[in-house]
Structure formats: C-alpha cells, structure tokens
Design a protein around this motif. Sequence first.
Motif, PDB file in Angstrom:
ATOM      1  N   ILE A   1       0.849  -1.189   0.000  1.00  0.00           N
ATOM      2  CA  ILE A   1       0.000   0.000   0.000  1.00  0.00           C
ATOM      3  C   ILE A   1       0.886   1.241   0.000  1.00  0.00           C
ATOM      4  CG2 ILE A   1      -1.844   1.246   1.186  1.00  0.00           C
ATOM      5  CD1 ILE A   1      -2.650  -1.423   2.486  1.00  0.00           C
ATOM      6  N   LEU A   2       0.657   2.120  -0.960  1.00  0.00           N
ATOM      7  CA  LEU A   2       1.345   3.407  -1.052  1.00  0.00           C
ATOM      8  C   LEU A   2       0.474   4.432  -0.343  1.00  0.00           C
ATOM      9  CD1 LEU A   2       2.356   3.209  -4.836  1.00  0.00           C
ATOM     10  CD2 LEU A   2       3.572   2.293  -2.841  1.00  0.00           C
ATOM     11  N   MET A   3       1.037   5.139   0.649  1.00  0.00           N
ATOM     12  CA  MET A   3       0.193   5.906   1.561  1.00  0.00           C
ATOM     13  C   MET A   3       1.031   6.923   2.328  1.00  0.00           C
ATOM     14  SD  MET A   3      -0.099   2.862   4.445  1.00  0.00           S
ATOM     15  CE  MET A   3      -0.438   3.888   5.878  1.00  0.00           C
ATOM     16  N   GLY A   4       0.362   7.719   3.151  1.00  0.00           N
ATOM     17  CA  GLY A   4       1.046   8.562   4.123  1.00  0.00           C
ATOM     18  C   GLY A   4       1.873   9.679   3.517  1.00  0.00           C
ATOM     19  N   PHE A   5       3.046   9.920   4.100  1.00  0.00           N
ATOM     20  CA  PHE A   5       3.906  11.003   3.652  1.00  0.00           C
ATOM     21  C   PHE A   5       4.471  10.743   2.258  1.00  0.00           C
ATOM     22  CE2 PHE A   5       4.638  11.863   8.355  1.00  0.00           C
ATOM     23  CZ  PHE A   5       3.800  12.948   8.374  1.00  0.00           C
ATOM     24  N   LEU A   6       4.475   9.497   1.819  1.00  0.00           N
ATOM     25  CA  LEU A   6       4.882   9.215   0.441  1.00  0.00           C
ATOM     26  C   LEU A   6       4.060  10.043  -0.532  1.00  0.00           C
ATOM     27  CD1 LEU A   6       6.252   7.330  -1.796  1.00  0.00           C
ATOM     28  CD2 LEU A   6       4.154   5.997  -1.630  1.00  0.00           C
ATOM     29  N   ILE A   7       2.749  10.082  -0.310  1.00  0.00           N
ATOM     30  CA  ILE A   7       1.843  10.760  -1.235  1.00  0.00           C
ATOM     31  C   ILE A   7       2.096  12.264  -1.239  1.00  0.00           C
ATOM     32  CG2 ILE A   7      -0.574  11.121  -1.839  1.00  0.00           C
ATOM     33  CD1 ILE A   7       0.529   8.180  -2.010  1.00  0.00           C
ATOM     34  N   ALA A   8       2.398  12.818  -0.081  1.00  0.00           N
ATOM     35  CA  ALA A   8       2.621  14.259   0.026  1.00  0.00           C
ATOM     36  C   ALA A   8       3.977  14.682  -0.527  1.00  0.00           C
ATOM     37  CB  ALA A   8       2.484  14.686   1.489  1.00  0.00           C
ATOM     38  N   ALA A   9       4.968  13.780  -0.510  1.00  0.00           N
ATOM     39  CA  ALA A   9       6.345  14.184  -0.798  1.00  0.00           C
ATOM     40  C   ALA A   9       6.845  13.777  -2.185  1.00  0.00           C
ATOM     41  CB  ALA A   9       7.287  13.603   0.263  1.00  0.00           C
ATOM     42  N   ILE A  10       6.305  12.719  -2.752  1.00  0.00           N
ATOM     43  CA  ILE A  10       6.869  12.188  -3.992  1.00  0.00           C
ATOM     44  C   ILE A  10       6.495  13.068  -5.187  1.00  0.00           C
ATOM     45  CG2 ILE A  10       4.892  10.723  -4.566  1.00  0.00           C
ATOM     46  CD1 ILE A  10       6.922   8.549  -5.383  1.00  0.00           C
TER      47      ILE A  10
ATOM     48  N   PRO B   1      -1.698  16.405 -11.945  1.00  0.00           N
ATOM     49  CA  PRO B   1      -0.479  17.194 -11.767  1.00  0.00           C
ATOM     50  C   PRO B   1      -0.563  18.308 -10.733  1.00  0.00           C
ATOM     51  CG  PRO B   1      -1.572  17.756 -13.834  1.00  0.00           C
ATOM     52  CD  PRO B   1      -2.270  16.563 -13.291  1.00  0.00           C
ATOM     53  N   GLU B   2      -1.775  18.753 -10.383  1.00  0.00           N
ATOM     54  CA  GLU B   2      -1.850  19.863  -9.440  1.00  0.00           C
ATOM     55  C   GLU B   2      -1.549  19.406  -8.015  1.00  0.00           C
ATOM     56  OE1 GLU B   2      -6.250  18.576 -10.104  1.00  0.00           O
ATOM     57  OE2 GLU B   2      -4.473  18.938 -11.335  1.00  0.00           O
ATOM     58  N   GLU B   3      -1.349  20.382  -7.122  1.00  0.00           N
ATOM     59  CA  GLU B   3      -1.143  20.086  -5.707  1.00  0.00           C
ATOM     60  C   GLU B   3      -2.378  19.374  -5.155  1.00  0.00           C
ATOM     61  OE1 GLU B   3       1.607  20.779  -3.680  1.00  0.00           O
ATOM     62  OE2 GLU B   3       2.548  21.137  -5.626  1.00  0.00           O
ATOM     63  N   PRO B   4      -2.218  18.624  -4.035  1.00  0.00           N
ATOM     64  CA  PRO B   4      -3.391  17.981  -3.425  1.00  0.00           C
ATOM     65  C   PRO B   4      -4.542  18.962  -3.236  1.00  0.00           C
ATOM     66  CG  PRO B   4      -1.396  17.208  -2.366  1.00  0.00           C
ATOM     67  CD  PRO B   4      -0.973  18.295  -3.320  1.00  0.00           C
ATOM     68  N   THR B   5      -5.747  18.528  -3.575  1.00  0.00           N
ATOM     69  CA  THR B   5      -6.929  19.378  -3.496  1.00  0.00           C
ATOM     70  C   THR B   5      -8.034  18.648  -2.738  1.00  0.00           C
ATOM     71  OG1 THR B   5      -7.614  18.532  -5.666  1.00  0.00           O
ATOM     72  CG2 THR B   5      -6.457  20.649  -5.627  1.00  0.00           C
ATOM     73  N   THR B   6      -9.020  19.416  -2.286  1.00  0.00           N
ATOM     74  CA  THR B   6     -10.096  18.862  -1.473  1.00  0.00           C
ATOM     75  C   THR B   6     -11.355  18.655  -2.304  1.00  0.00           C
ATOM     76  OG1 THR B   6      -9.223  19.944   0.511  1.00  0.00           O
ATOM     77  CG2 THR B   6     -11.529  19.225   0.573  1.00  0.00           C
TER      78      THR B   6
ATOM     79  N   ALA C   1     -12.023  14.855   1.358  1.00  0.00           N
ATOM     80  CA  ALA C   1     -10.609  14.677   1.663  1.00  0.00           C
ATOM     81  C   ALA C   1      -9.731  15.588   0.832  1.00  0.00           C
ATOM     82  CB  ALA C   1     -10.208  13.227   1.421  1.00  0.00           C
ATOM     83  N   ASN C   2      -8.645  16.015   1.452  1.00  0.00           N
ATOM     84  CA  ASN C   2      -7.554  16.644   0.717  1.00  0.00           C
ATOM     85  C   ASN C   2      -6.634  15.526   0.268  1.00  0.00           C
ATOM     86  OD1 ASN C   2      -4.595  18.091   0.814  1.00  0.00           O
ATOM     87  ND2 ASN C   2      -6.199  19.473   0.132  1.00  0.00           N
ATOM     88  N   ALA C   3      -6.420  15.413  -1.019  1.00  0.00           N
ATOM     89  CA  ALA C   3      -5.718  14.244  -1.531  1.00  0.00           C
ATOM     90  C   ALA C   3      -4.999  14.552  -2.827  1.00  0.00           C
ATOM     91  CB  ALA C   3      -6.713  13.095  -1.747  1.00  0.00           C
TER      92      ALA C   3
END
Length: 219
Positions: free
Chosen positions: A87-96, A117-122, A146-148
């Motif tokens: 499972i790919l999750m957590g800070f991986l999603i925010a940083a990669i 391509p855009e920054e995480p959005t809600t 969710a912000n994702a």
Amino acid sequence: MPNVLVLSFEGFSFSSRQLYEQLLPKLLSRAAIHESLTIQDAMNYILSGWPNVILVTDSVIAEESEESQRLLETVAEYTKHHSCTTILMGFLIAAIETETLNYIFKHHFDLKWKVLPEEPTTHAAKIYASDLSLLRTTTLVPKLVANAAWLTGVPPSQATYIGPTEEGMVYAAFTRVGLGKLGYIGDTGFGDEPERLVLAMCHLDRSEDHVRHEEDLEK
C-alpha cells in the motif's frame, strides 16, 4: 496472524503515531508488525520472505540512489510474486514527485494510473469498490471529503473511492498485480477514513469497525 512491514525512513517513526493516530494500536492487535527505519533492514525482512503486507509511508523508496532503487525493485517483485499486499500511503503521497509516482505505476506495476499534476486538493468522494472479493466495504465510510493527491486513468474495477466523476478522479485504488495486490490512498490528512481503508486493504478490518451506511440509517 499476518506479518506487516512498515517502511518509514525519513526521520520520523510510524510507531510514534505521527501519521495515523489509531492505526498502529489496531494493527498491533491484529498482526505482527515490524517497522523498518533503514533500507537495509527492510531488504533483510523482504528477502527473508517475512511480510504479507508492506506499508510504504514515505518517499525514500523512490529516491534516485542505488540503494533506494534496489529496494523499490525488490518491493515490486516481491509484491507480484509472493502474494503480498503493498500500500502506497502517508507522507509518500505528500512528498513524492508526480512523474516519479507515475513511472512507478507504469514500469514497476504495469498500471495506467496517473496522479493529477496539481497540488493535493479537497473534494468529496464515495465508495466505488466493485470487487468485494478484493476489498470488503462494510467498515468503510460511504462518503468522505478529503484533501488528496487524486488519480486518473484508473479503470472502474480498480477504483475504491471516486471523486468528481466528470473529472475521472479517484481518491483510492486497489488492484491485483501478479500474485499480489497494490493499493493507493491519496489522502494527505491522515485521519480516520484512510485508517479504515488501510485496515480493509490489509484484510485486517473487523466487525467492530463496521460503519452503518446511509441506507441502514434510513431504516
């Protein structure tokens, strides 16, 4: 009891509960847990054939170093050939980087998933899991906001939560890859909803986690 290997290398500890407040206690009561804080430790556990589940919680696995690339290849091959759920999750999603994650999907798992391509959005999302043999939904909230980092290019059979349908946006996806399974949870808020989803993808959800869906509440 399943064996869950947590990869968390970037200066924080999954066991300190910086990611998901209630996830670790639930995992500890339902599985054997080992948290690898170094790449070599993770390699040792994977090559020994120990994990049934691998939680990738930060982006070190995707760095350009030879050590990180070797770990990424090992995780991908182990997942596909040893009936492992990754499972790919957590800070991986925010940083990669988006392109790096897209490359991993395509070249390591033969998937057409792409991160928008855009920054995480809600946005709002709702359950769309259609293969109940792959993922039970009774412990998942039927709807969430969710912000994702949202995916696109996900076939309906591989989507777990979908966002705005006109955009083809997917909050979480789960599918078979070879003998194993790959999950993606785009959430960057690390709250109760993704905790439930992690447990469901690991097949560690229990009856006490059951969520009454809207149709139940109307009765």
